[in-house]
Motif scaffolding. Structure first.
Motif, PDB file in Angstrom:
ATOM      1  N   ILE A 225     -48.237 -14.709 -10.540  1.00 10.66           N
ATOM      2  CA  ILE A 225     -48.376 -13.487  -9.748  1.00 10.66           C
ATOM      3  C   ILE A 225     -47.976 -13.744  -8.294  1.00 10.66           C
ATOM      4  O   ILE A 225     -47.224 -12.958  -7.689  1.00 10.66           O
ATOM      5  CB  ILE A 225     -49.813 -12.974  -9.825  1.00 10.66           C
ATOM      6  N   TRP A 226     -48.470 -14.841  -7.735  1.00 11.36           N
ATOM      7  CA  TRP A 226     -48.215 -15.133  -6.326  1.00 11.36           C
ATOM      8  C   TRP A 226     -46.737 -15.380  -6.059  1.00 11.36           C
ATOM      9  O   TRP A 226     -46.198 -14.985  -5.015  1.00 11.36           O
ATOM     10  CB  TRP A 226     -49.049 -16.343  -5.891  1.00 11.36           C
ATOM     11  N   ALA A 227     -46.079 -16.042  -7.001  1.00  9.64           N
ATOM     12  CA  ALA A 227     -44.670 -16.394  -6.777  1.00  9.64           C
ATOM     13  C   ALA A 227     -43.740 -15.201  -6.917  1.00  9.64           C
ATOM     14  O   ALA A 227     -42.618 -15.216  -6.369  1.00  9.64           O
ATOM     15  CB  ALA A 227     -44.246 -17.478  -7.770  1.00  9.64           C
ATOM     16  N   THR A 228     -44.165 -14.173  -7.606  1.00  8.76           N
ATOM     17  CA  THR A 228     -43.293 -13.027  -7.891  1.00  8.76           C
ATOM     18  C   THR A 228     -42.756 -12.385  -6.608  1.00  8.76           C
ATOM     19  O   THR A 228     -43.498 -12.237  -5.627  1.00  8.76           O
ATOM     20  CB  THR A 228     -44.068 -11.987  -8.722  1.00  8.76           C
ATOM     21  N   ARG A 229     -41.524 -12.016  -6.663  1.00 11.05           N
ATOM     22  CA  ARG A 229     -40.874 -11.359  -5.515  1.00 11.05           C
ATOM     23  C   ARG A 229     -41.725 -10.221  -4.974  1.00 11.05           C
ATOM     24  O   ARG A 229     -42.193  -9.355  -5.732  1.00 11.05           O
ATOM     25  CB  ARG A 229     -39.522 -10.806  -5.941  1.00 11.05           C
ATOM     26  N   ALA A 230     -41.957 -10.227  -3.681  1.00  7.58           N
ATOM     27  CA  ALA A 230     -42.755  -9.174  -3.062  1.00  7.58           C
ATOM     28  C   ALA A 230     -41.916  -7.912  -2.860  1.00  7.58           C
ATOM     29  O   ALA A 230     -40.719  -7.978  -2.612  1.00  7.58           O
ATOM     30  CB  ALA A 230     -43.307  -9.647  -1.725  1.00  7.58           C
TER      31      ALA A 230
END
Length: 231
Positions: A225-230
């Motif tokens: 989740i954290w790594a996913t493109r913002a």
């Protein structure tokens, strides 16, 4: 809705199909569309990579071509996240120094038991050890609230650089049958900013039971989740 690309293969001992299948329901329940590829060839497809918000890689050893690696690195630099565990990300593509630079840490060894205790199978490298959350890890969304935890599995000794942000560590003690003379601490979980992209690596994950350990699984799920493109 975010898009996740699972790329799996390499050494069968890490069960790349079964291991990645563990996380598909989580990704789908979290609102991702999931595409699965059995080859790194997809990394060279610029259109697919531009539309991918998260790559989950599970490929131990194997090789990668120059155009495939260039496609992966370019996507990460533009904001595609990259996440993985154990040899599927930290022991991939040993022939590629550019890949090692992208990831920031590389498997070097998993020290074994005392020689008289070895049986000639994979359990020779299963040692009890502690994963210790760092001060940075206690404040990071991937590992916040996770207490130090114990595992009995392969304990990765990792070579790494200063651009990694270490969220958890593990220490290899100096044992009489080993050649090193003082304890060595390695990163067990780290993140890395590469251009606009985020990378997350967790070194536990040799077998399905380790991936299903509550703390390991939480770290991997939060990491994706954290790594996913913002945005």
């Amino acid at each position: 809705m975010s898009s996740a690309l699972i790329v799996r293969g390499g050494w069968d001992g890490h069960r790349p199909v079964e291991a990645t299948d563990l996380f598909v329901p989580f990704l789908e329940a979290s609102g991702y569309t999931v595409r699965i590829e059995e080859s790194t060839a997809v990394y060279a497809d610029a259109a697919v990579m531009a539309a991918t918000d998260l790559v989950v890689q599970c490929i131990t050893m194997s090789t990668i071509s120059g155009d495939e690696l260039a496609g992966l690195a370019a996507a990460v630099e533009r904001g595609t996240g990259l996440a993985g565990w154990h040899g599927g990300i930290a022991d991939s593509f040993r022939n590629s120094s550019d890949y090692l630079q992208l990831i920031g840490g590389q498997f070097a060894s998993h020290p074994g038991k005392e020689p008289c205790e070895r049986r000639g199978d994979e359990t020779d490298n299963f040692l009890p050890y502690t994963v210790t959350v760092t001060d940075a890890g206690r404040a990071h969304p991937v590992t916040a609230g996770i207490a130090d935890f114990d595992l009995t599995t392969e304990q990765y000794w990792v070579l790494h650089d200063d651009l990694v942000d270490v969220l958890a560590t593990t220490t290899h003690p100096a044992r009489p049958w080993q050649p090193w003379t003082r304890p060595v601490t390695s990163p067990a979980v780290w993140t890395r900013q590469w251009g606009a992209g985020r990378i997350v690596v967790a070194t536990p994950g040799h077998s399905l039971d380790v991936l299903e350990h509550p703390s390991v699984r939480t770290i991997i799920e939060r990491g994706m989740i954290w790594a996913t493109r913002a945005g």
